[in-house]
Design a protein around this motif. Sequence first.
Motif, PDB file in Angstrom:
ATOM      1  N   GLN A   1     -10.702   3.210  -6.819  1.00  0.00           N
ATOM      2  CA  GLN A   1     -10.987   3.316  -5.384  1.00  0.00           C
ATOM      3  C   GLN A   1      -9.673   3.419  -4.613  1.00  0.00           C
ATOM      4  O   GLN A   1      -8.625   3.008  -5.093  1.00  0.00           O
ATOM      5  CB  GLN A   1     -11.785   2.096  -4.922  1.00  0.00           C
ATOM      6  CG  GLN A   1     -11.125   0.759  -5.240  1.00  0.00           C
ATOM      7  CD  GLN A   1     -11.957  -0.429  -4.768  1.00  0.00           C
ATOM      8  OE1 GLN A   1     -12.448  -0.449  -3.653  1.00  0.00           O
ATOM      9  NE2 GLN A   1     -12.118  -1.419  -5.631  1.00  0.00           N
ATOM     10  N   ASP A   2      -9.804   3.953  -3.377  1.00  0.00           N
ATOM     11  CA  ASP A   2      -8.602   4.064  -2.550  1.00  0.00           C
ATOM     12  C   ASP A   2      -8.447   2.815  -1.687  1.00  0.00           C
ATOM     13  O   ASP A   2      -9.201   1.852  -1.821  1.00  0.00           O
ATOM     14  CB  ASP A   2      -8.635   5.369  -1.732  1.00  0.00           C
ATOM     15  CG  ASP A   2      -9.694   5.356  -0.630  1.00  0.00           C
ATOM     16  OD1 ASP A   2     -10.277   4.285  -0.343  1.00  0.00           O
ATOM     17  OD2 ASP A   2      -9.948   6.427  -0.040  1.00  0.00           O
TER      18      ASP A   2
ATOM     19  N   GLY B   1     -14.481  -4.238  -7.050  1.00  0.00           N
ATOM     20  CA  GLY B   1     -15.250  -3.784  -5.901  1.00  0.00           C
ATOM     21  C   GLY B   1     -16.724  -3.730  -6.289  1.00  0.00           C
ATOM     22  O   GLY B   1     -17.099  -4.203  -7.366  1.00  0.00           O
ATOM     23  N   VAL B   2     -17.546  -3.142  -5.420  1.00  0.00           N
ATOM     24  CA  VAL B   2     -18.986  -3.078  -5.656  1.00  0.00           C
ATOM     25  C   VAL B   2     -19.476  -1.635  -5.635  1.00  0.00           C
ATOM     26  O   VAL B   2     -19.221  -0.899  -4.676  1.00  0.00           O
ATOM     27  CB  VAL B   2     -19.760  -3.904  -4.602  1.00  0.00           C
ATOM     28  CG1 VAL B   2     -21.241  -3.591  -4.656  1.00  0.00           C
ATOM     29  CG2 VAL B   2     -19.535  -5.395  -4.822  1.00  0.00           C
ATOM     30  N   LEU B   3     -20.126  -1.235  -6.710  1.00  0.00           N
ATOM     31  CA  LEU B   3     -20.738   0.100  -6.786  1.00  0.00           C
ATOM     32  C   LEU B   3     -21.919   0.032  -7.747  1.00  0.00           C
ATOM     33  O   LEU B   3     -21.869  -0.675  -8.754  1.00  0.00           O
ATOM     34  CB  LEU B   3     -19.705   1.125  -7.296  1.00  0.00           C
ATOM     35  CG  LEU B   3     -20.227   2.568  -7.464  1.00  0.00           C
ATOM     36  CD1 LEU B   3     -20.492   3.205  -6.105  1.00  0.00           C
ATOM     37  CD2 LEU B   3     -19.231   3.431  -8.244  1.00  0.00           C
ATOM     38  N   HIS B   4     -22.967   0.804  -7.442  1.00  0.00           N
ATOM     39  CA  HIS B   4     -24.118   0.919  -8.350  1.00  0.00           C
ATOM     40  C   HIS B   4     -24.682  -0.435  -8.768  1.00  0.00           C
ATOM     41  O   HIS B   4     -25.053  -0.632  -9.920  1.00  0.00           O
ATOM     42  CB  HIS B   4     -23.740   1.750  -9.581  1.00  0.00           C
ATOM     43  CG  HIS B   4     -23.439   3.183  -9.244  1.00  0.00           C
ATOM     44  ND1 HIS B   4     -22.551   3.944  -9.946  1.00  0.00           N
ATOM     45  CD2 HIS B   4     -23.915   3.976  -8.264  1.00  0.00           C
ATOM     46  CE1 HIS B   4     -22.484   5.158  -9.416  1.00  0.00           C
ATOM     47  NE2 HIS B   4     -23.311   5.190  -8.390  1.00  0.00           N
TER      48      HIS B   4
ATOM     49  N   GLY C   1     -11.487   1.494   0.092  1.00  0.00           N
ATOM     50  CA  GLY C   1     -12.677   1.152  -0.673  1.00  0.00           C
ATOM     51  C   GLY C   1     -13.578   2.340  -0.958  1.00  0.00           C
ATOM     52  O   GLY C   1     -14.745   2.169  -1.304  1.00  0.00           O
ATOM     53  N   GLN C   2     -13.046   3.554  -0.781  1.00  0.00           N
ATOM     54  CA  GLN C   2     -13.819   4.748  -1.158  1.00  0.00           C
ATOM     55  C   GLN C   2     -13.594   5.015  -2.643  1.00  0.00           C
ATOM     56  O   GLN C   2     -12.469   4.885  -3.136  1.00  0.00           O
ATOM     57  CB  GLN C   2     -13.370   5.970  -0.336  1.00  0.00           C
ATOM     58  CG  GLN C   2     -13.393   5.755   1.173  1.00  0.00           C
ATOM     59  CD  GLN C   2     -14.782   5.457   1.725  1.00  0.00           C
ATOM     60  OE1 GLN C   2     -15.790   5.836   1.141  1.00  0.00           O
ATOM     61  NE2 GLN C   2     -14.827   4.757   2.848  1.00  0.00           N
ATOM     62  N   ILE C   3     -14.674   5.378  -3.331  1.00  0.00           N
ATOM     63  CA  ILE C   3     -14.585   5.576  -4.772  1.00  0.00           C
ATOM     64  C   ILE C   3     -13.837   6.876  -5.072  1.00  0.00           C
ATOM     65  O   ILE C   3     -14.095   7.912  -4.455  1.00  0.00           O
ATOM     66  CB  ILE C   3     -15.994   5.618  -5.400  1.00  0.00           C
ATOM     67  CG1 ILE C   3     -16.783   4.349  -5.013  1.00  0.00           C
ATOM     68  CG2 ILE C   3     -15.908   5.768  -6.918  1.00  0.00           C
ATOM     69  CD1 ILE C   3     -16.116   3.032  -5.328  1.00  0.00           C
TER      70      ILE C   3
ATOM     71  N   LEU D   1     -13.174  -0.899 -10.235  1.00  0.00           N
ATOM     72  CA  LEU D   1     -13.509   0.462  -9.812  1.00  0.00           C
ATOM     73  C   LEU D   1     -12.252   1.235  -9.476  1.00  0.00           C
ATOM     74  O   LEU D   1     -11.271   0.658  -8.985  1.00  0.00           O
ATOM     75  CB  LEU D   1     -14.376   0.425  -8.542  1.00  0.00           C
ATOM     76  CG  LEU D   1     -15.692  -0.322  -8.589  1.00  0.00           C
ATOM     77  CD1 LEU D   1     -16.263  -0.432  -7.178  1.00  0.00           C
ATOM     78  CD2 LEU D   1     -16.662   0.393  -9.513  1.00  0.00           C
TER      79      LEU D   1
ATOM     80  N   SER E   1     -13.203  -4.410   0.342  1.00  0.00           N
ATOM     81  CA  SER E   1     -11.836  -3.937   0.201  1.00  0.00           C
ATOM     82  C   SER E   1     -10.984  -4.380   1.404  1.00  0.00           C
ATOM     83  O   SER E   1      -9.826  -4.756   1.249  1.00  0.00           O
ATOM     84  CB  SER E   1     -11.856  -2.407   0.081  1.00  0.00           C
ATOM     85  OG  SER E   1     -10.568  -1.893  -0.047  1.00  0.00           O
TER      86      SER E   1
ATOM     87  N   LYS F   1     -20.641  -5.842  -9.167  1.00  0.00           N
ATOM     88  CA  LYS F   1     -19.230  -6.012  -8.852  1.00  0.00           C
ATOM     89  C   LYS F   1     -18.443  -5.862 -10.142  1.00  0.00           C
ATOM     90  O   LYS F   1     -18.763  -6.515 -11.144  1.00  0.00           O
ATOM     91  CB  LYS F   1     -18.974  -7.387  -8.235  1.00  0.00           C
ATOM     92  CG  LYS F   1     -17.525  -7.594  -7.817  1.00  0.00           C
ATOM     93  CD  LYS F   1     -17.316  -8.937  -7.141  1.00  0.00           C
ATOM     94  CE  LYS F   1     -15.858  -9.054  -6.680  1.00  0.00           C
ATOM     95  NZ  LYS F   1     -15.559 -10.424  -6.213  1.00  0.00           N
TER      96      LYS F   1
ATOM     97  N   SER G   1     -18.192   6.739   0.160  1.00  0.00           N
ATOM     98  CA  SER G   1     -18.225   7.894  -0.752  1.00  0.00           C
ATOM     99  C   SER G   1     -19.535   7.998  -1.522  1.00  0.00           C
ATOM    100  O   SER G   1     -19.911   9.078  -1.959  1.00  0.00           O
ATOM    101  CB  SER G   1     -17.054   7.788  -1.742  1.00  0.00           C
ATOM    102  OG  SER G   1     -17.056   6.503  -2.355  1.00  0.00           O
TER     103      SER G   1
ATOM    104  N   ASN H   1     -18.640  -2.002  -0.292  1.00  0.00           N
ATOM    105  CA  ASN H   1     -17.300  -1.907  -0.885  1.00  0.00           C
ATOM    106  C   ASN H   1     -16.160  -1.732   0.122  1.00  0.00           C
ATOM    107  O   ASN H   1     -15.133  -2.387  -0.028  1.00  0.00           O
ATOM    108  CB  ASN H   1     -17.240  -0.816  -1.963  1.00  0.00           C
ATOM    109  CG  ASN H   1     -16.077  -1.033  -2.892  1.00  0.00           C
ATOM    110  OD1 ASN H   1     -15.904  -2.132  -3.423  1.00  0.00           O
ATOM    111  ND2 ASN H   1     -15.246  -0.023  -3.067  1.00  0.00           N
TER     112      ASN H   1
ATOM    113  N   ARG I   1      -9.355  -1.641  -9.291  1.00  0.00           N
ATOM    114  CA  ARG I   1      -9.408  -3.030  -8.812  1.00  0.00           C
ATOM    115  C   ARG I   1     -10.853  -3.385  -8.497  1.00  0.00           C
ATOM    116  O   ARG I   1     -11.704  -2.494  -8.349  1.00  0.00           O
ATOM    117  CB  ARG I   1      -8.493  -3.230  -7.601  1.00  0.00           C
ATOM    118  CG  ARG I   1      -8.858  -2.384  -6.404  1.00  0.00           C
ATOM    119  CD  ARG I   1      -7.782  -2.474  -5.315  1.00  0.00           C
ATOM    120  NE  ARG I   1      -8.058  -1.514  -4.242  1.00  0.00           N
ATOM    121  CZ  ARG I   1      -8.810  -1.791  -3.167  1.00  0.00           C
ATOM    122  NH1 ARG I   1      -9.335  -2.981  -3.005  1.00  0.00           N
ATOM    123  NH2 ARG I   1      -9.035  -0.851  -2.246  1.00  0.00           N
TER     124      ARG I   1
END
Lengths: 281, 406
Positions: free
Chosen positions: B300-301, B289-292, B304-306, B298, A110, B295, A57, A106, B287
Amino acid sequence: MTVARIDARFAKLKAEGRAAFIAYVMAGDPGIETSFDILKGLPAAGADLIELGFPFSDPMAEGVPIQKASLRSLKCGMTLAKTLGLVSRFREADQTTPLILMGYLNPVMSYGFARFAEDAAAAGVDGVIIVDCPPEEAGPLADALDETKVALIRLATPTTDDARLQVVVQRTSGFVYYVSVAGVTGANSAAAADISPAVQRVRKASGLPVAVGFGIRTPEQAAAVAKIADAAVVGSALVDEIAAELDRNLSAHEGVASKVLAKAVSLSSAVAAVTSAERIG
Amino acid sequence: MTLTPPANSWASYPDAEGRFGEFGGRYVAETLMPLVLELNRAYEAAKADPAFATELGGYMTHYVGRPSPLYFAERLTAHFGGAKIYFKRDELNHTGAHKINNCMGQILLAHRMGKTRIIAETGAGQHGVATATVCARFGLPCVVYMGATDVERQKPNVFRMNLLGAEVRPVTSGTGTLKDAMNEAMRDWVTNVSDTYYLIGTAAGPHPYPAMVRDFQSVIGTEARSQMLEAEGRLPDVVVACIGGGSNAIGLFHPFLADESVRMVGVEAAGHGIETGLHAASLTGGRPGVLHGNKTYLLQDQDGQIIDAHSISAGLDYPGIGPEHAFLHDTGRATYVSSTDAEALEGFKLCAELEGIIPALEPAHAIPRVGEIAREIGKGGIVLMNLCGRGDKDIFTVADALGRTI
């Protein structure tokens, strides 16, 4: 097979004295079945290796073409699990073309690193490139991939100096991906004269083949890279064919696969036409 | 009780790799790795240089207007009928929010590093305004990425940034909110590696940003701690702050972490309600996760999509949270609750009508929970809340929510 399939392919190319053409496409773009048609057609279109993107995403390192491809893919319900399903189907007909998954951390985190490594190897994935996972953070993923002999392929960039290059090439196998410009995918292009010394530097530090990507859009650019590197990667230019075809015909995907594969043929032909005498390294 | 906080084992975080327990880290593209490592070296050098602290302190006093007051909210206290409620008045800072504390620190660092171009992301526009302000003050060109949705709902701040000479680039990729603005700022940074400094506004992103932003914002808690000792002769029982990325909250919490008697409560944005899925409460509803670059927890679904955050407050509308909050949550040192859009509006009105202070919608989320806590601990107790921003920017949003036209 896994990493051995990558090694075998580069050994064969070396024996033939030519560079590889690596095609990047996004799994599930513009639809799951259409993307499978593209994937299974790529070897015959001259792809020596395939990089298969799995969608995220928030693709921070991508330019507009692959951002949009990612969104199209997510919109049709693509997931990492379904991406592995596509690879399994691809392997039913092709046992020799190396296939590298490329994407962001991610979805893999996941999915679970150990389960991912097992399922990826079982599906016939040979290597993995994770854009936002530098060597400092790669330990747990690398441990899991080592268990199943899937290569963790690293990226080197114009900002990677000699000291850092030693860090980058640790625990890597298959090949090293040299990002030829500081920037996002599908934007600016670097001059071959600037890329050549970097490729030699990375090759020397890693002892592995070096693939060059980012900003290679035309057969001429791909041929220029084939003269100085072990592989030329083209992504956004292929993905743009999908976008252009969808613009012409919003609902139907008919003809999309043939457009992408025709583009792949023009690029792979240019790479294959580079003779060993013209190549450095 | 001394004015100096006790030795703080919590202050040993993050470790050298930028980790708060399992959270934090440096999850960025390889092109950016040398840049974040260089930033870390430059920040460590600045921290060790007394001249840097002196220079920053001077601007904090004479430009930002620190220290901000500690204020006893007497009528709000009477309204809730429990513990005494104090506000740390960071909305009185120059530019009207706590964001300037961090921007002033980072602009001085950028200057020391010889960077000549500043980029930033902004949600509500408060960080964008603060960045544009320091860029004007130091004569540096400034580009602010702002989600197209936020450009629409925070027009006054867009105009303020323009007046300050910044270029505001609306971001339409993704869903056009804060997370997409951050993606776009990262894309700019990866393209302009030699001259550009990325001035991140919240205590998130790759190391050293979470620690650095926390350090620059800790002036809030450090001041409040000594002001409270002066006013009451003791520490507060509970400190409360709203949380989007969490920079104002970590700035308030961090100097109190070693004070075991002090409870800390973060208030996330529950949007339409956690159960609806339309919220921005990463700790309550997300829960790890890793973004920007880090860790953390986040939204997320399964794949692991935000997932897009939702909040009436653009400043809290972010699907992640700073990694130190994730750590404080998992260790239990801080607790995290939430307030809905409707509750925030109630808090907004209460604060305006009883205290004569129009708060930003972000800290307005904390007010209902502050009321509950004040009742829970009762008379004789003390609750300290960070009033981290003023609400001028929100009057159109609030009018809209109340069905009024301006």
